[in-house]
Write a protein that holds these residues in place. Structure first.
Motif, PDB file in Angstrom:
ATOM      1  N   UNK A  35       1.048  -0.933   0.077  1.00 28.75           N
ATOM      2  CA  UNK A  35       0.212   0.163  -0.251  1.00 28.75           C
ATOM      3  C   UNK A  35       0.950   1.408  -0.212  1.00 28.75           C
ATOM      4  N   UNK A  36       1.031   2.094  -1.159  1.00 29.09           N
ATOM      5  CA  UNK A  36       1.797   3.662  -1.261  1.00 29.09           C
ATOM      6  C   UNK A  36       0.506   4.529  -0.328  1.00 29.09           C
ATOM      7  N   UNK A  37       0.522   5.299   0.064  1.00 32.10           N
ATOM      8  CA  UNK A  37       0.351   6.436   0.484  1.00 32.10           C
ATOM      9  C   UNK A  37       0.897   7.758   0.142  1.00 32.10           C
ATOM     10  N   UNK A  38       0.513   8.694  -0.315  1.00 30.17           N
ATOM     11  CA  UNK A  38       1.029  10.581  -0.751  1.00 30.17           C
ATOM     12  C   UNK A  38       0.337  11.593  -1.189  1.00 30.17           C
ATOM     13  N   UNK A  39       0.687  12.630  -0.315  1.00 24.88           N
ATOM     14  CA  UNK A  39       0.154  13.698  -0.264  1.00 24.88           C
ATOM     15  C   UNK A  39       0.855  15.141   0.001  1.00 24.88           C
ATOM     16  N   UNK A  40      -0.094  15.847   0.541  1.00 25.62           N
ATOM     17  CA  UNK A  40       0.931  17.197   0.979  1.00 25.62           C
ATOM     18  C   UNK A  40       1.071  16.390   2.862  1.00 25.62           C
ATOM     19  N   UNK A  41       1.999  17.270   3.347  1.00 27.85           N
ATOM     20  CA  UNK A  41       2.451  16.968   4.258  1.00 27.85           C
ATOM     21  C   UNK A  41       2.079  18.179   5.662  1.00 27.85           C
ATOM     22  N   UNK A  42       0.362  18.447   6.021  1.00 27.32           N
ATOM     23  CA  UNK A  42       0.277  19.379   6.311  1.00 27.32           C
ATOM     24  C   UNK A  42      -0.950  18.815   7.219  1.00 27.32           C
ATOM     25  N   UNK A  43      -0.432  17.769   7.657  1.00 21.93           N
ATOM     26  CA  UNK A  43      -1.725  17.748   8.764  1.00 21.93           C
ATOM     27  C   UNK A  43      -3.130  17.216   8.694  1.00 21.93           C
ATOM     28  N   UNK A  44      -3.374  17.425   7.874  1.00 23.49           N
ATOM     29  CA  UNK A  44      -5.255  17.774   7.129  1.00 23.49           C
ATOM     30  C   UNK A  44      -5.299  16.018   6.578  1.00 23.49           C
ATOM     31  N   UNK A  45      -5.006  15.466   6.376  1.00 20.54           N
ATOM     32  CA  UNK A  45      -4.966  14.164   5.537  1.00 20.54           C
ATOM     33  C   UNK A  45      -4.392  13.011   5.008  1.00 20.54           C
ATOM     34  N   UNK A  46      -4.693  12.097   4.936  1.00 16.65           N
ATOM     35  CA  UNK A  46      -3.950  10.565   4.868  1.00 16.65           C
ATOM     36  C   UNK A  46      -3.389  10.389   3.566  1.00 16.65           C
ATOM     37  N   UNK A  47      -3.812  11.459   2.598  1.00 15.01           N
ATOM     38  CA  UNK A  47      -3.192  11.323   1.545  1.00 15.01           C
ATOM     39  C   UNK A  47      -3.874  10.642   0.381  1.00 15.01           C
ATOM     40  N   UNK A  48      -3.776  10.188  -0.589  1.00 16.57           N
ATOM     41  CA  UNK A  48      -3.902   9.561  -1.158  1.00 16.57           C
ATOM     42  C   UNK A  48      -3.527   8.344  -1.356  1.00 16.57           C
ATOM     43  N   UNK A  49      -4.374   6.825  -1.711  1.00 15.78           N
ATOM     44  CA  UNK A  49      -3.264   5.365  -1.915  1.00 15.78           C
ATOM     45  C   UNK A  49      -3.557   4.858  -2.536  1.00 15.78           C
ATOM     46  N   UNK A  50      -2.823   4.477  -3.494  1.00 15.81           N
ATOM     47  CA  UNK A  50      -2.659   3.003  -4.054  1.00 15.81           C
ATOM     48  C   UNK A  50      -2.505   1.301  -3.630  1.00 15.81           C
ATOM     49  N   UNK A  51      -3.561   0.483  -3.920  1.00 14.42           N
ATOM     50  CA  UNK A  51      -2.590  -0.693  -3.170  1.00 14.42           C
ATOM     51  C   UNK A  51      -2.810  -1.248  -4.494  1.00 14.42           C
ATOM     52  N   UNK A  52      -1.290  -2.282  -4.243  1.00 11.62           N
ATOM     53  CA  UNK A  52      -0.141  -2.737  -5.238  1.00 11.62           C
ATOM     54  C   UNK A  52      -0.504  -4.436  -5.207  1.00 11.62           C
ATOM     55  N   UNK A  53      -1.766  -5.233  -5.380  1.00  6.75           N
ATOM     56  CA  UNK A  53      -2.061  -5.926  -5.033  1.00  6.75           C
ATOM     57  C   UNK A  53      -0.855  -6.842  -5.646  1.00  6.75           C
ATOM     58  N   UNK A  54      -0.475  -8.027  -4.246  1.00  7.85           N
ATOM     59  CA  UNK A  54       0.570  -9.391  -5.158  1.00  7.85           C
ATOM     60  C   UNK A  54       0.351 -10.802  -4.414  1.00  7.85           C
ATOM     61  N   UNK A  55      -1.299 -11.350  -4.664  1.00  9.65           N
ATOM     62  CA  UNK A  55      -1.487 -12.258  -4.095  1.00  9.65           C
ATOM     63  C   UNK A  55      -0.503 -13.146  -3.469  1.00  9.65           C
ATOM     64  N   UNK A  56       0.682 -13.633  -4.820  1.00  8.24           N
ATOM     65  CA  UNK A  56       0.900 -15.010  -5.290  1.00  8.24           C
ATOM     66  C   UNK A  56       2.784 -14.695  -4.272  1.00  8.24           C
ATOM     67  N   UNK A  57       2.975 -13.723  -3.586  1.00  9.06           N
ATOM     68  CA  UNK A  57       4.171 -13.067  -3.571  1.00  9.06           C
ATOM     69  C   UNK A  57       4.577 -13.598  -2.310  1.00  9.06           C
ATOM     70  N   UNK A  58       5.485 -13.737  -1.409  1.00  7.86           N
ATOM     71  CA  UNK A  58       6.360 -14.012  -0.766  1.00  7.86           C
ATOM     72  C   UNK A  58       6.738 -13.247   0.551  1.00  7.86           C
ATOM     73  N   UNK A  59       7.255 -12.959   1.505  1.00  8.07           N
ATOM     74  CA  UNK A  59       7.305 -11.405   2.484  1.00  8.07           C
ATOM     75  C   UNK A  59       8.484 -11.250   1.635  1.00  8.07           C
ATOM     76  N   UNK A  60       9.759 -11.991   1.265  1.00  2.54           N
ATOM     77  CA  UNK A  60      10.635 -11.173   0.586  1.00  2.54           C
ATOM     78  C   UNK A  60      10.254 -10.636  -0.337  1.00  2.54           C
ATOM     79  N   UNK A  61       9.191 -10.892  -1.439  1.00  2.14           N
ATOM     80  CA  UNK A  61       8.572 -10.298  -3.091  1.00  2.14           C
ATOM     81  C   UNK A  61       8.618  -8.972  -2.151  1.00  2.14           C
TER      82      UNK A  61
END
Length: 130
Positions: A31-57
């Motif tokens: 999960x990637x979250x990004x946005x302005x560091x202004x204390x008002x929001x958690x920013x935008x979120x993008x979920x990159x699914x890797x359903x078959x990936x192990x922890x190292x991947x």
């Protein structure tokens, strides 16, 4: 039931901007979250699914994302920390409807911020709350 997750945060500050970039690793997704560091929001979120990936991947995928941001001038503001999340949140953030997905991501972000503050990887209030 709970599952382990990991996360880190980078920030970019210059004369024109002040923004954050969070990379959270949860079972089967980055999960990637990004946005302005202004204390008002958690920013935008993008979920990159890797359903078959192990922890190292998953760690490698997250590391690649963070390294790309470091090359653009971001610096680490919260070191990599391990924390626990509810398993249902992990599933919902990848498969839930928008409202449920946003609520699950918000809970995961809150747990990351709490864990990183408790672990001393960053002072409280450095970046916006969830």
């Amino acid at each position: 039931m709970q599952t382990k997750a990991m996360g880190m945060e980078l920030v970019f500050t210059d004369d024109k901007s002040n923004k954050f970039y969070r990379v959270l690793i949860v079972r089967g997704a980055v999960i990637v979250l990004f946005g302005p560091n202004n204390g008002r929001s958690r920013g935008q979120a993008k979920v990159h699914p890797y359903p078959q990936a192990n922890a190292n991947a998953l760690i490698n995928a997250a590391s690649d994302l963070a390294t790309a941001k470091e090359r653009k001038g971001y610096t680490i503001s919260r070191d990599l920390v391990t924390f626990l999340v509810e398993s249902v949140d992990v599933l919902t953030c990848a498969e839930g409807d928008k409202e449920r997905k946003d609520a699950a991501i918000t809970r995961i972000v809150t747990q990351f911020l709490d864990a990183s503050t408790s672990a001393g990887t960053s002072p409280a209030g450095t970046t916006p709350a969830a």
